[in-house]
Design a protein around this motif. Sequence first.
Motif, PDB file in Angstrom:
ATOM      1  N   LEU A  75       7.157  -3.102 -30.715  1.00 19.04           N
ATOM      2  CA  LEU A  75       7.828  -1.917 -30.190  1.00 19.04           C
ATOM      3  C   LEU A  75       9.223  -1.754 -30.785  1.00 19.04           C
ATOM      4  O   LEU A  75       9.588  -0.680 -31.282  1.00 19.04           O
ATOM      5  CB  LEU A  75       7.917  -2.005 -28.661  1.00 19.04           C
ATOM      6  CG  LEU A  75       8.650  -0.880 -27.952  1.00 19.04           C
ATOM      7  CD1 LEU A  75       7.861   0.404 -28.080  1.00 19.04           C
ATOM      8  CD2 LEU A  75       8.857  -1.236 -26.498  1.00 19.04           C
ATOM      9  N   VAL A  76       9.992  -2.817 -30.770  1.00 18.72           N
ATOM     10  CA  VAL A  76      11.357  -2.760 -31.300  1.00 18.72           C
ATOM     11  C   VAL A  76      11.336  -2.483 -32.808  1.00 18.72           C
ATOM     12  O   VAL A  76      12.042  -1.602 -33.299  1.00 18.72           O
ATOM     13  CB  VAL A  76      12.130  -4.064 -30.977  1.00 18.72           C
ATOM     14  CG1 VAL A  76      13.459  -4.105 -31.707  1.00 18.72           C
ATOM     15  CG2 VAL A  76      12.346  -4.184 -29.475  1.00 18.72           C
ATOM     16  N   ALA A  77      10.514  -3.218 -33.526  1.00 19.08           N
ATOM     17  CA  ALA A  77      10.476  -3.053 -34.984  1.00 19.08           C
ATOM     18  C   ALA A  77       9.994  -1.669 -35.385  1.00 19.08           C
ATOM     19  O   ALA A  77      10.581  -1.029 -36.268  1.00 19.08           O
ATOM     20  CB  ALA A  77       9.590  -4.129 -35.610  1.00 19.08           C
ATOM     21  N   ILE A  81      11.996   1.107 -37.517  1.00 18.74           N
ATOM     22  CA  ILE A  81      11.439   1.619 -38.778  1.00 18.74           C
ATOM     23  C   ILE A  81      11.267   3.130 -38.697  1.00 18.74           C
ATOM     24  O   ILE A  81      11.591   3.851 -39.643  1.00 18.74           O
ATOM     25  CB  ILE A  81      10.103   0.928 -39.107  1.00 18.74           C
ATOM     26  CG1 ILE A  81      10.359  -0.528 -39.508  1.00 18.74           C
ATOM     27  CG2 ILE A  81       9.372   1.660 -40.232  1.00 18.74           C
ATOM     28  CD1 ILE A  81       9.100  -1.374 -39.605  1.00 18.74           C
ATOM     29  N   GLY A  82      10.776   3.614 -37.557  1.00 14.64           N
ATOM     30  CA  GLY A  82      10.624   5.063 -37.389  1.00 14.64           C
ATOM     31  C   GLY A  82      11.953   5.782 -37.543  1.00 14.64           C
ATOM     32  O   GLY A  82      12.042   6.818 -38.201  1.00 14.64           O
ATOM     33  N   ALA A  83      12.995   5.226 -36.946  1.00 16.70           N
ATOM     34  CA  ALA A  83      14.315   5.857 -37.020  1.00 16.70           C
ATOM     35  C   ALA A  83      14.916   5.750 -38.414  1.00 16.70           C
ATOM     36  O   ALA A  83      15.443   6.734 -38.948  1.00 16.70           O
ATOM     37  CB  ALA A  83      15.248   5.221 -35.986  1.00 16.70           C
ATOM     38  N   LEU A  84      14.833   4.570 -39.019  1.00 12.55           N
ATOM     39  CA  LEU A  84      15.504   4.343 -40.296  1.00 12.55           C
ATOM     40  C   LEU A  84      14.726   4.859 -41.504  1.00 12.55           C
ATOM     41  O   LEU A  84      15.312   5.439 -42.424  1.00 12.55           O
ATOM     42  CB  LEU A  84      15.796   2.848 -40.474  1.00 12.55           C
ATOM     43  CG  LEU A  84      16.719   2.229 -39.417  1.00 12.55           C
ATOM     44  CD1 LEU A  84      16.801   0.718 -39.598  1.00 12.55           C
ATOM     45  CD2 LEU A  84      18.098   2.861 -39.468  1.00 12.55           C
ATOM     46  N   GLU A  88      12.939   9.459 -37.469  1.00 12.62           N
ATOM     47  CA  GLU A  88      12.559   9.773 -36.093  1.00 12.62           C
ATOM     48  C   GLU A  88      13.721   9.470 -35.158  1.00 12.62           C
ATOM     49  O   GLU A  88      14.495   8.558 -35.376  1.00 12.62           O
ATOM     50  CB  GLU A  88      11.310   8.967 -35.707  1.00 12.62           C
ATOM     51  CG  GLU A  88      10.112   9.302 -36.568  1.00 12.62           C
ATOM     52  CD  GLU A  88       8.914   8.402 -36.350  1.00 12.62           C
ATOM     53  OE1 GLU A  88       7.888   8.639 -37.000  1.00 12.62           O
ATOM     54  OE2 GLU A  88       8.992   7.449 -35.547  1.00 12.62           O
ATOM     55  N   ARG A  89      13.832  10.259 -34.108  1.00 15.06           N
ATOM     56  CA  ARG A  89      14.970  10.166 -33.189  1.00 15.06           C
ATOM     57  C   ARG A  89      14.741   9.095 -32.128  1.00 15.06           C
ATOM     58  O   ARG A  89      13.660   8.995 -31.566  1.00 15.06           O
ATOM     59  CB  ARG A  89      15.150  11.522 -32.513  1.00 15.06           C
ATOM     60  CG  ARG A  89      16.360  11.599 -31.632  1.00 15.06           C
ATOM     61  CD  ARG A  89      16.512  13.019 -31.051  1.00 15.06           C
ATOM     62  NE  ARG A  89      17.462  13.001 -29.980  1.00 15.06           N
ATOM     63  CZ  ARG A  89      17.173  12.699 -28.715  1.00 15.06           C
ATOM     64  NH1 ARG A  89      15.951  12.420 -28.378  1.00 15.06           N
ATOM     65  NH2 ARG A  89      18.111  12.701 -27.790  1.00 15.06           N
ATOM     66  N   LEU A  95      15.578   4.213 -25.929  1.00 15.62           N
ATOM     67  CA  LEU A  95      16.451   3.040 -25.837  1.00 15.62           C
ATOM     68  C   LEU A  95      16.251   2.298 -24.509  1.00 15.62           C
ATOM     69  O   LEU A  95      16.236   1.071 -24.474  1.00 15.62           O
ATOM     70  CB  LEU A  95      17.915   3.452 -26.013  1.00 15.62           C
ATOM     71  CG  LEU A  95      18.269   3.973 -27.412  1.00 15.62           C
ATOM     72  CD1 LEU A  95      19.696   4.508 -27.433  1.00 15.62           C
ATOM     73  CD2 LEU A  95      18.077   2.891 -28.457  1.00 15.62           C
ATOM     74  N   ALA A  96      16.049   3.059 -23.424  1.00 11.67           N
ATOM     75  CA  ALA A  96      15.768   2.433 -22.130  1.00 11.67           C
ATOM     76  C   ALA A  96      14.441   1.677 -22.186  1.00 11.67           C
ATOM     77  O   ALA A  96      14.315   0.572 -21.643  1.00 11.67           O
ATOM     78  CB  ALA A  96      15.736   3.485 -21.029  1.00 11.67           C
TER      79      ALA A  96
END
Length: 112
Positions: A75-77, A81-84, A88-89, A95-96
């Motif tokens: 989930l974190v990775a 990756i989606g954001a960077l 993706e926003r 974040l929660a």
Amino acid sequence: MSNVLSGLGFIAVTAFVVILGDYVLKLAADRGLATLSTMVALGVGLYAVSALLWFGAMRHLTLGQAGVAYSMLTLVALALIGALAFGERLGLRELAGLGCALTAMALMVRVG
């Protein structure tokens, strides 16, 4: 303690292999490649390898511990990756959710 650390090592490698497979499949999807393309086959092959690694992890952890650790890592990775890599926003809700995943892992994975 050593058993748990071995299991978490298997989980980390499994998560890395699945994340690599997800990344390859996302690239294939964004490029509009066919289901039978080489990139899709590579992604599916990586998933197959991860199943063998998952088997190794379950030899050292309970299913609940393995599931929570794996879910949290992927989930974190994938969110990062989606954001960077894909722009993706990550909003407040995402974040929660990431914070809840980290908390769940801390509660579920017993060391010792």
